[in-house]
Enzyme design. Structure first.
Site, mmCIF file in Angstrom:
data_model
loop_
_atom_site.group_PDB
_atom_site.id
_atom_site.type_symbol
_atom_site.label_atom_id
_atom_site.label_comp_id
_atom_site.label_asym_id
_atom_site.label_seq_id
_atom_site.Cartn_x
_atom_site.Cartn_y
_atom_site.Cartn_z
ATOM 1 N N HIS A 214 0.879 -1.177 0.000
ATOM 2 C CA HIS A 214 0.000 0.000 0.000
ATOM 3 C C HIS A 214 0.919 1.232 0.000
ATOM 4 O O HIS A 214 2.036 1.174 0.529
ATOM 5 C CB HIS A 214 -0.838 -0.051 1.281
ATOM 6 C CG HIS A 214 -1.885 0.992 1.410
ATOM 7 N ND1 HIS A 214 -1.616 2.267 1.843
ATOM 8 C CD2 HIS A 214 -3.217 0.949 1.197
ATOM 9 C CE1 HIS A 214 -2.747 2.959 1.879
ATOM 10 N NE2 HIS A 214 -3.732 2.191 1.495
ATOM 11 N N ASP B 275 3.324 -4.244 7.898
ATOM 12 C CA ASP B 275 2.034 -3.578 7.769
ATOM 13 C C ASP B 275 0.943 -4.627 8.042
ATOM 14 O O ASP B 275 0.738 -5.541 7.244
ATOM 15 C CB ASP B 275 1.922 -3.014 6.342
ATOM 16 C CG ASP B 275 0.541 -2.466 6.024
ATOM 17 O OD1 ASP B 275 -0.398 -2.671 6.813
ATOM 18 O OD2 ASP B 275 0.400 -1.845 4.954
ATOM 19 N N GLN C 17 -4.253 -5.378 6.979
ATOM 20 C CA GLN C 17 -5.208 -6.371 6.457
ATOM 21 C C GLN C 17 -5.056 -7.731 7.138
ATOM 22 O O GLN C 17 -5.710 -8.687 6.730
ATOM 23 C CB GLN C 17 -5.027 -6.540 4.936
ATOM 24 C CG GLN C 17 -5.284 -5.290 4.126
ATOM 25 C CD GLN C 17 -6.742 -4.819 4.167
ATOM 26 O OE1 GLN C 17 -7.649 -5.531 4.613
ATOM 27 N NE2 GLN C 17 -6.987 -3.603 3.709
ATOM 28 N N LYS D 158 -10.466 -0.946 10.337
ATOM 29 C CA LYS D 158 -10.637 -2.132 9.491
ATOM 30 C C LYS D 158 -10.929 -3.363 10.346
ATOM 31 O O LYS D 158 -11.143 -4.452 9.825
ATOM 32 C CB LYS D 158 -9.381 -2.373 8.666
ATOM 33 C CG LYS D 158 -9.110 -1.282 7.640
ATOM 34 C CD LYS D 158 -7.833 -1.560 6.898
ATOM 35 C CE LYS D 158 -7.267 -0.343 6.216
ATOM 36 N NZ LYS D 158 -7.955 0.051 4.997
ATOM 37 N N CYS E 139 -4.738 2.330 -3.651
ATOM 38 C CA CYS E 139 -3.509 2.898 -3.064
ATOM 39 C C CYS E 139 -2.327 1.956 -3.260
ATOM 40 O O CYS E 139 -1.510 1.759 -2.349
ATOM 41 C CB CYS E 139 -3.681 3.221 -1.576
ATOM 42 S SG CYS E 139 -5.011 4.348 -1.252
HETATM 43 N N1 PMP Z 1 -1.852 -0.883 4.465
HETATM 44 C C1 PMP Z 1 -2.790 -1.648 3.902
HETATM 45 C C2 PMP Z 1 -2.429 -3.027 3.449
HETATM 46 C C3 PMP Z 1 -4.092 -1.143 3.770
HETATM 47 O O1 PMP Z 1 -5.030 -1.909 3.201
HETATM 48 C C4 PMP Z 1 -4.389 0.156 4.217
HETATM 49 C C5 PMP Z 1 -5.779 0.741 4.071
HETATM 50 N N2 PMP Z 1 -6.337 0.585 2.818
HETATM 51 C C6 PMP Z 1 -3.378 0.907 4.798
HETATM 52 C C7 PMP Z 1 -2.121 0.357 4.913
HETATM 53 C C8 PMP Z 1 -3.604 2.298 5.298
HETATM 54 O O2 PMP Z 1 -4.423 2.278 6.401
HETATM 55 P P1 PMP Z 1 -5.031 3.641 6.985
HETATM 56 O O3 PMP Z 1 -5.677 4.330 5.832
HETATM 57 O O4 PMP Z 1 -6.004 3.170 8.008
HETATM 58 O O5 PMP Z 1 -3.906 4.413 7.548
#
Ligand code: PMP
Length: 412
Positions: A126, A203, A206, A229, A369
């Site tokens: 991401h 990270d 997910q 999430k 993203c």
């Molecule tokens: N890493 C991953 C794998 C994600 O799916 C996301 C959210 N789509 C993020 C980071 C970013 O998370 P946040 O927008 O809650 O900071």
């Protein structure tokens, strides 16, 4: 698995009032939990309780409300930390995964990274696990390299090994891809990176919401995740860090609460994790996250994981049979998280999402993203259905019917 051990989806759904609403006159089929999950009434109630019975600032006031709020905030930290196998002293509350990686970029990176150093991330990240390292590399004159992917959408471990020979300062990797669904063997990646002398950040945006996670077992230096999430509120998440490392790092932001003493010419820092929580913290949402942790713990994370693997297997079998359907990521559902990215013939994902919305079905469409990954997949965008504890086989059937309808409209 015995049926009695399975998640009772009907019972779970009863805890999510939003799932009873209609969208465009149809039953809401929510398949966008990877963007943000829905919240059970227990989480909403924890927020209402805080604001209506003991709203107060934390770590400051000796009055009853202040003490109750402080106790609830710290209890939420304790439960969230235990949920991922960490100690509360190692858990910093942040806004979410993005703030966690940026905290590491500043508080660790500005201190420890030097000109000419190598930083390593992967092609399936991401943007929040890419852009902070680009910025760090730029400010320090360091180099950023990427671990590529195999055809199946897993990490190219040979590339990782060759980069490790160059003694990188940092290896940043996702536990589970928000596009491919790939679950990475982060225990192995971290152990290999550690042997090469690199710090590691995982990270967990997910993974923490969907499977049992034990950061001690993973052996990483940092682990980041988002509350919204995992059935919790927006605006709260966590950075878990090794205590000795957090102690050596610089503060992230300066202000109240993160200090021990302030003089005219310098200041000293509060103990971790408070050193990284400047100003008035997000009290209500941390307490809400604690309630989400209780809810998931009550369900049992192994059951949550089993449920999602079953759902993914059913979805892959059902949808792969559709004409023009192409999904991305590993073919074995047991090696994937709860996201399924796909394209249907050459229908643009935004058109597909719009047609599905007419049927009350919420999916995500776009680049998720993860633009470097989109380029690697050679697509401008994908559609993505993602599952959580409240999704059922019926939801997959509705998605199939919606995609068939789109196929008819676009004459696939
Ligand atoms: N890493 C991953 C794998 C994600 O799916 C996301 C959210 N789509 C993020 C980071 C970013 O998370 P946040 O927008 O809650 O900071």
């Amino acid at each position: 698995m015995l049926e009695t051990e399975a998640l009772d989806v009907e019972q779970v759904r009863a805890d999510f009032p939003i799932l009873t609403r209609k969208v465009r006159g149809k039953r809401l089929v929510y398949l966008d939990s990877a963007a943000t999950s829905q919240k059970p009434k227990q989480v909403v109630q924890a927020l209402v309780d805080y604001y209506s019975t003991y709203n107060s600032n934390v770590h400051r006031s000796v009055h009853t409300l202040g003490e109750e709020a402080t106790a609830a905030y710290e209890a939420a930290r304790e439960r969230t930390a235990r949920f991922v196998g960490a100690s509360p002293k190692e858990l910093v509350f942040v806004r979410g995964t993005t703030e966690a990686t940026n905290l590491v970029r500043f508080a660790w990176g500005e201190r420890f990274v030097e000109k000419g150093d190598l930083l390593v991330t992967t092609l399936m990240e991401h943007h929040s696990n890419i852009v902070p390292w680009q910025l760090l590399a730029r400010s320090k004159g360091a180099r950023l390299e990427y671990v590529g992917l195999t055809e199946e959408g897993t990490l190219d471990l040979a590339k990782l090994e060759s980069l490790l020979k160059e003694s990188p300062k940092l290896v940043a990797v996702t536990h589970c891809s928000n596009v491919l669904g790939t679950i990475n063997d982060v225990e192995k990646v971290c152990s290999r990176a550690k042997s090469a002398g690199a710090a590691t950040i995982v990270d967990g945006a997910q993974s923490v919401p969907h499977m049992p996670v034990d950061v001690a077992r993973i052996g990483c230096d940092f682990y980041a995740f988002s509350g919204h999430k995992m059935l919790g509120p927006t605006g709260i998440g966590a950075l878990v860090g090794r205590k000795e490392l957090l102690e050596k790092m610089d503060p992230f932001q300066g202000g109240g609460e993160m200090i021990k003493e302030v003089f005219l010419d310098h200041s000293t820092w509060n103990e971790v994790p408070h050193k990284f929580e400047a100003g008035t913290v997000n009290i209500a949402d941390a307490i809400g996250l604690g309630a989400a942790v209780d809810y998931l713990t009550g369900l049992g994370m192994s059951k949550v994981r089993d449920h999602e693997v079953k759902l993914m297997r059913y979805a892959m079998e059902t949808l792969n049979a559709l004409k023009g359907f192409r999904s991305y990521g590993p073919s074995d559902p047991s090696t994937r998280g709860g996201v399924l990215s796909f394209n249907l013939a050459d229908i643009h994902p935004h058109d597909l999402a719009t047609i599905l919305d007419e049927e009350g079905i919420a999916i995500r469409s776009g680049h998720h993203c993860a633009q470097p990954l989109m380029r690697w997949l050679d697509v401008a965008a994908t559609s993505r259905a993602s599952f959580h504890v409240y999704n059922s086989y019926d939801d997959v059937d509705s998605l199939k019917a919606g995609l068939e309808k789109a196929g008819e409209i676009f004459k696939v």
